[in-house]
Write a protein that holds these residues in place. Structure first.
Motif, short mmCIF file in Angstrom:
data_model
loop_
_atom_site.label_atom_id
_atom_site.label_comp_id
_atom_site.label_asym_id
_atom_site.label_seq_id
_atom_site.Cartn_x
_atom_site.Cartn_y
_atom_site.Cartn_z
N ILE A 355 6.42 6.80 -10.36
CA ILE A 355 5.48 7.19 -9.30
C ILE A 355 4.05 6.98 -9.77
CG2 ILE A 355 4.58 9.14 -7.97
CD1 ILE A 355 7.24 8.23 -6.93
N GLN A 356 3.77 7.43 -10.99
CA GLN A 356 2.41 7.30 -11.54
C GLN A 356 2.00 5.83 -11.64
OE1 GLN A 356 1.70 9.47 -15.22
NE2 GLN A 356 0.29 7.90 -15.91
N ALA A 357 2.91 4.98 -12.09
CA ALA A 357 2.61 3.55 -12.23
C ALA A 357 2.34 2.91 -10.88
CB ALA A 357 3.77 2.84 -12.93
N PHE A 358 3.13 3.28 -9.87
CA PHE A 358 2.97 2.71 -8.54
C PHE A 358 1.62 3.10 -7.93
CE2 PHE A 358 3.41 3.07 -3.91
CZ PHE A 358 3.88 1.81 -3.58
N VAL A 359 1.29 4.39 -7.96
CA VAL A 359 0.02 4.88 -7.40
C VAL A 359 -1.16 4.26 -8.13
CG1 VAL A 359 -1.42 6.92 -7.05
CG2 VAL A 359 1.04 7.05 -6.62
N SER A 360 -1.08 4.22 -9.45
CA SER A 360 -2.16 3.65 -10.25
C SER A 360 -2.37 2.18 -9.91
CB SER A 360 -1.83 3.80 -11.75
OG SER A 360 -2.85 3.25 -12.54
N PHE A 361 -1.28 1.44 -9.76
CA PHE A 361 -1.38 0.01 -9.48
C PHE A 361 -2.02 -0.23 -8.12
CE2 PHE A 361 0.05 -4.06 -7.85
CZ PHE A 361 -0.14 -4.90 -8.94
N VAL A 362 -1.60 0.51 -7.10
CA VAL A 362 -2.14 0.33 -5.74
C VAL A 362 -3.64 0.57 -5.74
CG1 VAL A 362 -2.15 1.24 -3.39
CG2 VAL A 362 0.02 0.85 -4.56
N ARG A 363 -4.08 1.65 -6.38
CA ARG A 363 -5.51 1.98 -6.36
C ARG A 363 -6.33 1.04 -7.23
NH1 ARG A 363 -5.01 8.64 -6.03
NH2 ARG A 363 -4.12 8.58 -3.93
N PHE A 364 -5.74 0.59 -8.32
CA PHE A 364 -6.40 -0.41 -9.16
C PHE A 364 -6.58 -1.71 -8.39
CE2 PHE A 364 -5.49 -4.17 -11.78
CZ PHE A 364 -6.58 -4.15 -12.63
N TYR A 365 -5.52 -2.12 -7.71
CA TYR A 365 -5.52 -3.37 -6.94
C TYR A 365 -6.53 -3.30 -5.79
CZ TYR A 365 -3.07 -7.70 -5.54
OH TYR A 365 -2.73 -9.00 -5.28
N ALA A 366 -6.60 -2.11 -5.14
CA ALA A 366 -7.47 -1.94 -3.97
C ALA A 366 -8.94 -2.11 -4.32
CB ALA A 366 -7.24 -0.56 -3.37
N LYS A 367 -9.33 -1.75 -5.55
CA LYS A 367 -10.75 -1.80 -5.93
C LYS A 367 -11.05 -2.91 -6.93
CE LYS A 367 -11.37 3.11 -5.01
NZ LYS A 367 -11.82 4.42 -5.52
N HIS A 368 -10.17 -3.89 -7.01
CA HIS A 368 -10.37 -4.97 -7.97
C HIS A 368 -11.54 -5.86 -7.55
CE1 HIS A 368 -9.53 -8.17 -10.82
NE2 HIS A 368 -8.63 -7.38 -11.38
N GLU A 369 -12.32 -6.31 -8.54
CA GLU A 369 -13.50 -7.13 -8.24
C GLU A 369 -13.13 -8.51 -7.71
OE1 GLU A 369 -14.58 -9.23 -12.48
OE2 GLU A 369 -15.48 -7.28 -12.07
N GLN A 439 3.44 20.30 -9.75
CA GLN A 439 3.67 18.88 -9.48
C GLN A 439 3.03 18.07 -10.60
OE1 GLN A 439 5.57 17.62 -7.07
NE2 GLN A 439 6.03 19.72 -6.45
N PRO A 440 3.66 16.98 -11.02
CA PRO A 440 3.08 16.18 -12.11
C PRO A 440 1.72 15.63 -11.74
CG PRO A 440 4.81 14.97 -10.97
CD PRO A 440 4.88 16.38 -10.47
N LYS A 441 0.78 15.78 -12.66
CA LYS A 441 -0.55 15.23 -12.43
C LYS A 441 -0.52 13.73 -12.67
CE LYS A 441 -3.22 19.35 -13.54
NZ LYS A 441 -4.27 19.93 -14.41
N LEU A 442 -1.05 12.98 -11.73
CA LEU A 442 -1.07 11.53 -11.86
C LEU A 442 -2.34 11.11 -12.54
CD1 LEU A 442 0.26 10.59 -8.33
CD2 LEU A 442 1.55 10.71 -10.45
N LYS A 443 -2.23 10.67 -13.77
CA LYS A 443 -3.39 10.19 -14.51
C LYS A 443 -3.62 8.74 -14.13
CE LYS A 443 -2.56 13.32 -18.37
NZ LYS A 443 -2.28 13.43 -19.82
N LEU A 444 -4.49 8.54 -13.21
CA LEU A 444 -4.68 7.19 -12.65
C LEU A 444 -5.62 6.37 -13.49
CD1 LEU A 444 -5.00 8.21 -8.91
CD2 LEU A 444 -2.96 7.55 -10.16
#
Length: 523
Positions: A355-369, A439-444
């Protein structure tokens, strides 16, 4: 590297460069041939050369020679040279080369910055800047660098990309102006150009170009022997393709660049072990994307998008004119994603990491330069969740209104998934009983800055200038006041304090204030 001086235990002579050239079993690389004589003639050097061109010896040899030829021998706690490099792995690598030479060189010692002081310091910017502020038990690095002869900034473009500008500025403020400075980088960006102007004095600029492997290119930015490939796969098959590729190359050394959390205590041990292995896989971030010297690496796989366009050393983006060859996707691959799903159903830790990897990837991808290349609207979130081995898709704003029909949810109550670690599961059960289950904290992962470093710096400089102008105006106003004016202001202030404290009445205040004004008028 047969044609370089890397890791060569040669005892230094009075004329190191000339002596080594006479030894026919090694030849200096172009960057070494250009930089070493200039450095030894007390010139500042700004060198641009591709990864693997032998830049390390281009500054290690001059550094040692300049310290050996000093009129006054350095004392034990005097620092004659500082070498700054972006990562611990690179610092370790440079220190190994230095140690190789210094074991036969009397009166000079080196230190990989972990504490204490030696004649040559190899360090990362953050650690070094912190050491300058430490003053305890007689340790004072600021006073030890007064005799500094040479400063080297290795992988300078990478230093700036990784956000070390503030640390570098702090370090430069402590160093003597009369020094030699060498700046080495794989690319000469605008940010590096600004650093050259700020830290070097009339530098000699050196650009080493590789022999063109592709005649259609204007400039060769990568080693000519390097081959670049790409594979087009569906996003839900990406992990399966990676695993099958690795299984088909078991006897080779492979680096896989991914997006994942930082390793702390184990990082150096794993890096050292991988360097000594004949075959194996090293999973690493873009921190290891270039500069490190690992023997006999067969493949480097960019599994996720690079954090920024410039951090991908092989420059495979569309506008870089690097020839890349297609490798067809592997047919009939083993389905490793299903194995990940089964693991997630048996171990809550695996489920949470997915879950953490998926959320992190989506948000990283969304703000990529590089949003013109990595377009968020092109992502198939359902297939992507499948490729991550998820059994449930997390709720997040980015998925609102998105088509998730390609994802097949696993029928399971996620509250009943236990931790495989018995202690963690025991703690979780206690929290459930007490109603305090967290709930597990997502370290994004923090996405790359959307603005270029130069633009951010320009904003900071503009803000700093405004502040300095305000200070200057205030100081000017103060300077315009005479001593008599200041005395009068202090007198008025004392009267106001007496009034507020009730020591004098309003009538007395008005009378004394009027008397003061009358005296002023007479003057």
């Amino acid at each position: 590297m047969e044609d370089t001086w890397e890791s060569l235990p040669v005892k230094l002579q009075d004329s190191t460069f000339l002596s080594l050239k006479k030894l026919h079993f090694v030849r200096p690389t172009p960057v070494q041939s250009a930089c070493i004589p200039l450095f030894l003639r007390n010139k500042d050097v700004a060198a641009e050369a591709v990864t693997g061109s032998g830049k390390t010896l281009a500054f290690v040899i001059p550094v040692i020679e300049m310290l050996r030829k000093r009129e006054c021998t350095l004392k034990r706690n005097e620092v004659g040279s500082i070498i700054i490099t972006p990562t611990r792995e690179l610092a370790t690598q440079i220190d190994e080369v230095l140690t190789c030479f210094l074991k036969d060189t009397e009166g000079i010692s080196s230190l990989l910055m972990v504490g204490g002081v030696r004649n040559i310091i190899v360090a990362t910017p953050g650690r070094l800047a912190a050491m300058f502020s430490m003053k305890q038990d007689g340790f004072n690095l600021a006073s030890s660098v007064k005799s500094l002869e040479v400063l080297v900034l290795d992988e300078a473009d990478r230093l700036l990309e990784m956000g070390f500008e503030a640390s570098i500025n702090t370090i430069l403020s402590y160093l003597p102006k009369q020094r030699r400075t060498g700046l080495f980088s794989a690319t000469q960006t605008d940010e590096v150009e600004k650093l050259i102007r700020a830290g070097l004095r009339n530098p000699v600029r050196i650009t080493v170009k590789e022999k063109l492997s592709d005649p259609t290119q204007d400039v060769q930015r990568t080693p000519s022997t390097l081959q670049n490939y790409y594979m087009v796969v569906n996003i839900d098959e990406k992990f399966n393709q990676l695993m099958n590729f690795l299984q088909g190359h078991r006897q080779e050394k492979i680096m896989v660049l991914c997006i994942h959390g930082k390793m702390k205590q184990k990082r150096n041990a794993i890096f050292s072990k991988f360097r000594s292995m004949v075959g194996g896989v090293l999973i690493c971030t873009d921190v290891m994307a270039r500069g490190v010297d690992i023997p006999e690496v067969n493949w480097v796989i960019q599994y996720d998008p690079p954090t920024s366009a410039s951090s991908f050393v092989h420059r495979c983006e569309i506008n870089q004119k690097v020839f890349i060859e297609n490798i067809p996707a592997i047919e009939n691959v083993n389905n490793c994603v299903n194995k990940v799903k089964k693991l997630a159903q048996r171990d809550r830790a695996v489920f949470e990491k997915g879950i953490q990897a998926f959320v992190s990837f989506v948000r990283f991808y969304a703000k990529h330069e590089c949003n013109m290349i990595f377009r968020l609207k092109d992502l198939d979130y359902g297939k992507m969740a499948t490729g991550f081995g998820l059994i449930k898709i997390p709720k997040m704003p980015e998925l609102k209104g998105k088509d998730l029909s390609d994802f097949e949810e696993t029928e399971i109550d996620i509250k009943n998934i236990p931790y495989r670690d018995k202690n963690r599961e025991k703690q979780r059960q206690k929290q459930i009983k007490s109603g305090l289950e967290k709930q597990p904290k997502l370290k994004l992962r923090k996405p790359p800055q959307s603005e270029a470093w130069s633009k951010l710096k320009a904003k900071k400089d503009k803000k700093k200038k405004r502040k300095e102008k305000r200070e200057e105006t205030r100081n000017k106003r103060k300077l315009d006041l005479s001593d008599d004016d200041l005395d009068e202001l202090e007198s008025y202030a004392r009267l106001l304090k007496k009034l507020k404290r009730g020591k004098i009445s309003k009538t007395d205040f008005d009378k004394e204030f009027a008397d003061e004004l009358a005296v002023d008028s007479e003057d």
